[in-house]
Write a protein that holds these residues in place. Sequence first.
Motif, PDB file in Angstrom:
ATOM      1  N   ALA A   1     -19.222  22.728 -47.613  1.00 34.39           N
ATOM      2  CA  ALA A   1     -18.205  22.742 -46.566  1.00 34.39           C
ATOM      3  C   ALA A   1     -17.323  23.894 -46.246  1.00 34.39           C
ATOM      4  O   ALA A   1     -16.842  24.606 -45.486  1.00 34.39           O
ATOM      5  N   ILE A   2     -16.889  24.144 -47.833  1.00 32.21           N
ATOM      6  CA  ILE A   2     -15.735  25.409 -47.973  1.00 32.21           C
ATOM      7  C   ILE A   2     -16.661  26.594 -47.705  1.00 32.21           C
ATOM      8  O   ILE A   2     -16.067  27.552 -47.079  1.00 32.21           O
ATOM      9  N   THR A   3     -17.765  26.858 -48.175  1.00 24.37           N
ATOM     10  CA  THR A   3     -18.528  28.002 -47.842  1.00 24.37           C
ATOM     11  C   THR A   3     -18.954  28.188 -46.438  1.00 24.37           C
ATOM     12  O   THR A   3     -18.550  29.022 -45.903  1.00 24.37           O
ATOM     13  N   ALA A   4     -19.034  27.009 -45.724  1.00 25.72           N
ATOM     14  CA  ALA A   4     -19.064  27.197 -44.313  1.00 25.72           C
ATOM     15  C   ALA A   4     -18.005  27.683 -43.442  1.00 25.72           C
ATOM     16  O   ALA A   4     -18.047  28.552 -42.677  1.00 25.72           O
ATOM     17  N   LEU A   5     -16.874  26.997 -43.896  1.00 26.90           N
ATOM     18  CA  LEU A   5     -15.522  27.266 -43.077  1.00 26.90           C
ATOM     19  C   LEU A   5     -15.020  28.562 -43.795  1.00 26.90           C
ATOM     20  O   LEU A   5     -14.061  29.131 -43.041  1.00 26.90           O
ATOM     21  N   ALA A   6     -15.564  29.291 -44.575  1.00 28.84           N
ATOM     22  CA  ALA A   6     -14.979  30.440 -45.070  1.00 28.84           C
ATOM     23  C   ALA A   6     -15.273  31.675 -44.371  1.00 28.84           C
ATOM     24  O   ALA A   6     -14.597  32.614 -43.934  1.00 28.84           O
ATOM     25  N   ASP A   7     -16.268  31.352 -43.107  1.00 30.32           N
ATOM     26  CA  ASP A   7     -16.679  32.613 -42.355  1.00 30.32           C
ATOM     27  C   ASP A   7     -15.770  32.469 -41.288  1.00 30.32           C
ATOM     28  O   ASP A   7     -15.595  31.561 -40.386  1.00 30.32           O
ATOM     29  N   PRO A   8     -15.161  33.608 -40.653  1.00 28.87           N
ATOM     30  CA  PRO A   8     -14.394  33.683 -39.489  1.00 28.87           C
ATOM     31  C   PRO A   8     -14.892  33.184 -38.227  1.00 28.87           C
ATOM     32  O   PRO A   8     -14.323  32.332 -37.609  1.00 28.87           O
ATOM     33  N   THR A   9     -16.083  33.622 -37.986  1.00 28.33           N
ATOM     34  CA  THR A   9     -16.665  33.344 -36.889  1.00 28.33           C
ATOM     35  C   THR A   9     -16.844  31.843 -36.664  1.00 28.33           C
ATOM     36  O   THR A   9     -16.744  31.251 -35.780  1.00 28.33           O
TER      37      THR A   9
ATOM     38  N   GLN B   1     -27.206  30.019 -35.285  1.00 28.23           N
ATOM     39  CA  GLN B   1     -27.552  29.934 -36.740  1.00 28.23           C
ATOM     40  C   GLN B   1     -25.942  29.577 -37.432  1.00 28.23           C
ATOM     41  O   GLN B   1     -26.074  28.736 -38.312  1.00 28.23           O
ATOM     42  N   HIS B   2     -24.957  29.977 -36.755  1.00 31.92           N
ATOM     43  CA  HIS B   2     -23.779  29.351 -37.423  1.00 31.92           C
ATOM     44  C   HIS B   2     -23.617  27.786 -37.332  1.00 31.92           C
ATOM     45  O   HIS B   2     -23.262  27.222 -38.229  1.00 31.92           O
ATOM     46  N   LEU B   3     -24.177  27.356 -36.044  1.00 31.46           N
ATOM     47  CA  LEU B   3     -23.962  25.880 -35.994  1.00 31.46           C
ATOM     48  C   LEU B   3     -25.044  24.985 -36.874  1.00 31.46           C
ATOM     49  O   LEU B   3     -24.707  24.218 -37.098  1.00 31.46           O
ATOM     50  N   ARG B   4     -26.056  25.775 -37.121  1.00 29.85           N
ATOM     51  CA  ARG B   4     -26.953  25.329 -38.174  1.00 29.85           C
ATOM     52  C   ARG B   4     -26.255  25.035 -39.539  1.00 29.85           C
ATOM     53  O   ARG B   4     -26.183  24.004 -39.899  1.00 29.85           O
ATOM     54  N   VAL B   5     -25.600  25.969 -39.949  1.00 21.78           N
ATOM     55  CA  VAL B   5     -24.899  25.870 -41.342  1.00 21.78           C
ATOM     56  C   VAL B   5     -23.765  24.750 -41.022  1.00 21.78           C
ATOM     57  O   VAL B   5     -23.625  24.059 -42.078  1.00 21.78           O
ATOM     58  N   LEU B   6     -22.940  24.776 -39.917  1.00 22.85           N
ATOM     59  CA  LEU B   6     -21.975  23.998 -39.926  1.00 22.85           C
ATOM     60  C   LEU B   6     -22.454  22.567 -39.982  1.00 22.85           C
ATOM     61  O   LEU B   6     -21.958  21.424 -40.450  1.00 22.85           O
ATOM     62  N   SER B   7     -23.787  22.426 -39.307  1.00 17.56           N
ATOM     63  CA  SER B   7     -24.185  20.940 -39.293  1.00 17.56           C
ATOM     64  C   SER B   7     -24.855  20.736 -40.796  1.00 17.56           C
ATOM     65  O   SER B   7     -24.612  19.506 -40.989  1.00 17.56           O
ATOM     66  N   ASP B   8     -25.301  21.654 -41.506  1.00 17.16           N
ATOM     67  CA  ASP B   8     -25.846  21.165 -42.851  1.00 17.16           C
ATOM     68  C   ASP B   8     -24.538  20.698 -43.609  1.00 17.16           C
ATOM     69  O   ASP B   8     -24.873  20.001 -44.703  1.00 17.16           O
ATOM     70  N   ALA B   9     -23.511  21.471 -43.350  1.00 17.94           N
ATOM     71  CA  ALA B   9     -22.168  21.126 -44.206  1.00 17.94           C
ATOM     72  C   ALA B   9     -21.705  19.801 -43.624  1.00 17.94           C
ATOM     73  O   ALA B   9     -20.616  19.456 -44.276  1.00 17.94           O
TER      74      ALA B   9
END
Lengths: 107, 107
Positions: B6-14, B45-53
Motif C-alpha cells: 500500500a505504501i509503495t503504491a501511494l508513494a507515486d504522485p500520479t 497500469q496505475h489502477l492495476r497497482v492500486l488494485s493489487d494494493a
Amino acid sequence: MTYEVAITALADPTRRAIVDRLRHGPAPVGVVAKGLPVSRPAVSQHLRVLSDAGLVTMTPQGNQRLYSLAPGGIDSLRHYLDSLWDDALAAFQRAAQDQAKQKGTKP
Amino acid sequence: MTYEVAITALADPTRRAIVDRLRHGPAPVGVVAKGLPVSRPAVSQHLRVLSDAGLVTMTPQGNQRLYSLAPGGIDSLRHYLDSLWDDALAAFQRAAQDQAKQKGTKP
DNA sequence: TTTCTATGTAAGTCATGACTTACGAAGTTG
DNA sequence: CAACTTCGTAAGTCATGACTTACATAGAAA
C-alpha cells in the motif's frame, strides 16, 4: 504539503528497516548499518532522506551522531491517511446503499 | 504484511492524483485519465497497482469499468503508522526527560 | 455483422534513485 | 602531534519502474 516527502521516504524497504531499528531508541549510524545488509554510507544517505522528511532527528554526541525517531513527519502522514480513510469509507457505504437499492428495483 | 504494498503504491504522485480523483466517487478509466497529464494506458497500469494494493476496487459496468476507493489497504497502512507514531512519541518523551535530567546534573 | 467505444496488455525507452568505493572532515585518544 | 574512530559527501554503476505507442479484446450501437 509535507506528507508527500514522508510517504516517499517510507516507501523504501531499507529506510523502513532503519526506522524499525530506531523504534527501540536512538542509535548512531554505525550501529544501524551493522544490522543491515547495506554499507554504512548507504545508511547515511537514507538517514539524510528520513531527516529531510521530518521522520528522524540527529543530535551530535561527541564523535558520533545519534539518530532518533521524530513524530513530526509521521503525524502529517497520519492526517493524510485519516482523510483518505474517511472518503474511502464514505464511498464504500454509498456503494453498499446503491447496490441495495439496485436489488430493490430489480424487476 | 500488506501495508508495504500500500505504501509503495501511494508513494507515486500520479497514483496519489488518481486516488484523489476517486475521493469524490467512482469513475471509469477514461474519465480519470482525462484529468491527468499522462496517457490512458498509464492510468490503467496505475489502477492495476492500486488494485493489487487493496486501495481500489473495480466493478464492471457494461462497456466500462468503474473504479472506487477501497478501505482495506488504507486501513493496514493506518495501523502501521499508528504503531510507528506510538514509538516515536515514546522516544521523543524519553529524550525530553533525558535532557532535563542532563540539565540537573550539569555543573 | 460491422463499427465504435472503452479498456487491458505487450514491448520498448528513459529517468530516477539505491547502491558501491574512495575520499575528506571532525572529534577522541595515545 | 599522530593515529584511530565515526561519519558525510562525491562520483559512478545498475536495476527498477513510470511512461509511451501499437495492438488485442469485449460490449454497445448502427
